[in-house]
Design a protein around this motif. Structure first.
Motif, mmCIF file in Angstrom:
data_model
loop_
_atom_site.group_PDB
_atom_site.id
_atom_site.type_symbol
_atom_site.label_atom_id
_atom_site.label_comp_id
_atom_site.label_asym_id
_atom_site.label_seq_id
_atom_site.Cartn_x
_atom_site.Cartn_y
_atom_site.Cartn_z
ATOM 1 N N TRP A 1 0.834 -1.202 0.000
ATOM 2 C CA TRP A 1 0.000 0.000 0.000
ATOM 3 C C TRP A 1 0.869 1.252 0.000
ATOM 4 O O TRP A 1 2.045 1.199 0.349
ATOM 5 C CB TRP A 1 -0.896 0.017 1.241
ATOM 6 N N PRO B 1 0.290 5.846 0.663
ATOM 7 C CA PRO B 1 -0.675 6.904 0.984
ATOM 8 C C PRO B 1 -0.683 8.029 -0.053
ATOM 9 O O PRO B 1 0.323 8.281 -0.718
ATOM 10 C CB PRO B 1 -0.159 7.428 2.325
ATOM 11 N N MET C 1 -5.712 13.603 -0.205
ATOM 12 C CA MET C 1 -6.893 13.910 -0.997
ATOM 13 C C MET C 1 -7.201 15.410 -0.921
ATOM 14 O O MET C 1 -6.743 16.102 -0.021
ATOM 15 C CB MET C 1 -8.101 13.107 -0.485
ATOM 16 N N SER D 1 -7.866 14.711 3.689
ATOM 17 C CA SER D 1 -7.676 13.373 4.261
ATOM 18 C C SER D 1 -6.509 12.663 3.558
ATOM 19 O O SER D 1 -6.061 13.078 2.491
ATOM 20 C CB SER D 1 -8.954 12.543 4.113
ATOM 21 N N ILE D 2 -6.045 11.598 4.181
ATOM 22 C CA ILE D 2 -5.017 10.729 3.600
ATOM 23 C C ILE D 2 -5.676 9.384 3.342
ATOM 24 O O ILE D 2 -6.302 8.813 4.237
ATOM 25 C CB ILE D 2 -3.817 10.535 4.550
ATOM 26 N N ARG D 3 -5.568 8.903 2.103
ATOM 27 C CA ARG D 3 -6.103 7.582 1.772
ATOM 28 C C ARG D 3 -4.974 6.694 1.297
ATOM 29 O O ARG D 3 -3.991 7.174 0.746
ATOM 30 C CB ARG D 3 -7.164 7.695 0.671
ATOM 31 N N CYS D 4 -5.122 5.405 1.498
ATOM 32 C CA CYS D 4 -4.111 4.444 1.078
ATOM 33 C C CYS D 4 -4.621 3.652 -0.113
ATOM 34 O O CYS D 4 -5.813 3.341 -0.207
ATOM 35 C CB CYS D 4 -3.757 3.513 2.231
ATOM 36 N N PHE D 5 -3.694 3.313 -1.018
ATOM 37 C CA PHE D 5 -4.037 2.639 -2.259
ATOM 38 C C PHE D 5 -3.133 1.432 -2.474
ATOM 39 O O PHE D 5 -1.965 1.430 -2.085
ATOM 40 C CB PHE D 5 -3.875 3.597 -3.452
ATOM 41 N N TRP E 1 -1.077 15.045 -4.784
ATOM 42 C CA TRP E 1 -1.366 14.103 -3.710
ATOM 43 C C TRP E 1 -0.340 14.267 -2.588
ATOM 44 O O TRP E 1 -0.238 13.436 -1.705
ATOM 45 C CB TRP E 1 -1.332 12.668 -4.245
#
Length: 192
Positions: A18, A20, A23, A27-31, A81
């Protein structure tokens, strides 16, 4: 005030496939994309035009001399990002020797570069930029040379862009990526 992702947590994300991204809403999202973009080091291809660019003696390559400047330059785009939380988090990784920058200088000024994270024999390319045409290509080629000479097994690009495709980047299934990642994490490589 920006927070920070603890280094152990951030490295744990990479070790499990994953990464980070910040956004637009803060927020911080993981992919963990499926398919995943990689540049196979053994099949790295330098396009003809880039070969001519590499021959220019005005390029100067430096490693890890201005990591924060490189990271901030990578974030200077309309849609980014990279936010202050990520900058602080990756700076901590850099101080601990797990994040690196390849910098391309010209006439005493930063012309382009890239940064990423190193774990075992894996390098996770995060972003690249250029102020001078061709500088990011030079940075990528010099990165691959360093990874090959150091015994790295994986250059992760997250996704494949048309630019990276010209250098041999390709997509692989997440299941295949995770096997390659595990092999790379179990191996040793030198960032020299």
């Amino acid at each position: 005030m920006a927070t920070i992702i603890p280094s152990e947590q951030l490295l744990g994300l990479y070790a499990s496939g994953w990464f980070p991204m910040a956004m637009a809403d803060g927020s911080i999202r993981c992919f963990s994309p499926d398919p995943r973009g990689i540049v196979p080091l053994e099949d790295f291809h330098i396009p003809h035009g880039t070969l001519k660019t590499l021959d220019d003696p005005a390029w100067e390559i430096r490693i890890d001399t201005c990591f924060e400047t490189v990271m901030r330059a990578c974030g200077q785009r309309e849609e980014t990002w990279i936010d202050e939380t990520l900058i602080r988090s990756y700076l901590a990784l850099h101080r601990n020797g797990a994040a690196h920058s390849v910098e391309v200088w010209r006439d005493g000024k930063l012309a382009g570069g890239l940064y990423g994270v190193r774990l075992g024999a894996a390098f996770f390319g995060e972003s690249m930029f250029h102020y001078v045409s061709g500088a990011s290509k030079v940075a990528l080629v010099r990165l691959v040379e360093r990874l090959r000479s150091g015994g790295f097994l994986l250059l992760d690009t997250q996704w494949v862009t048309p630019h990276l495709k010209r250098f041999g980047a390709r997509e692989i299934a997440r299941s295949k990526y995770l096997k390659l990642l595990a092999k790379s994490l179990a191996a040793k490589a030198l960032w020299t």
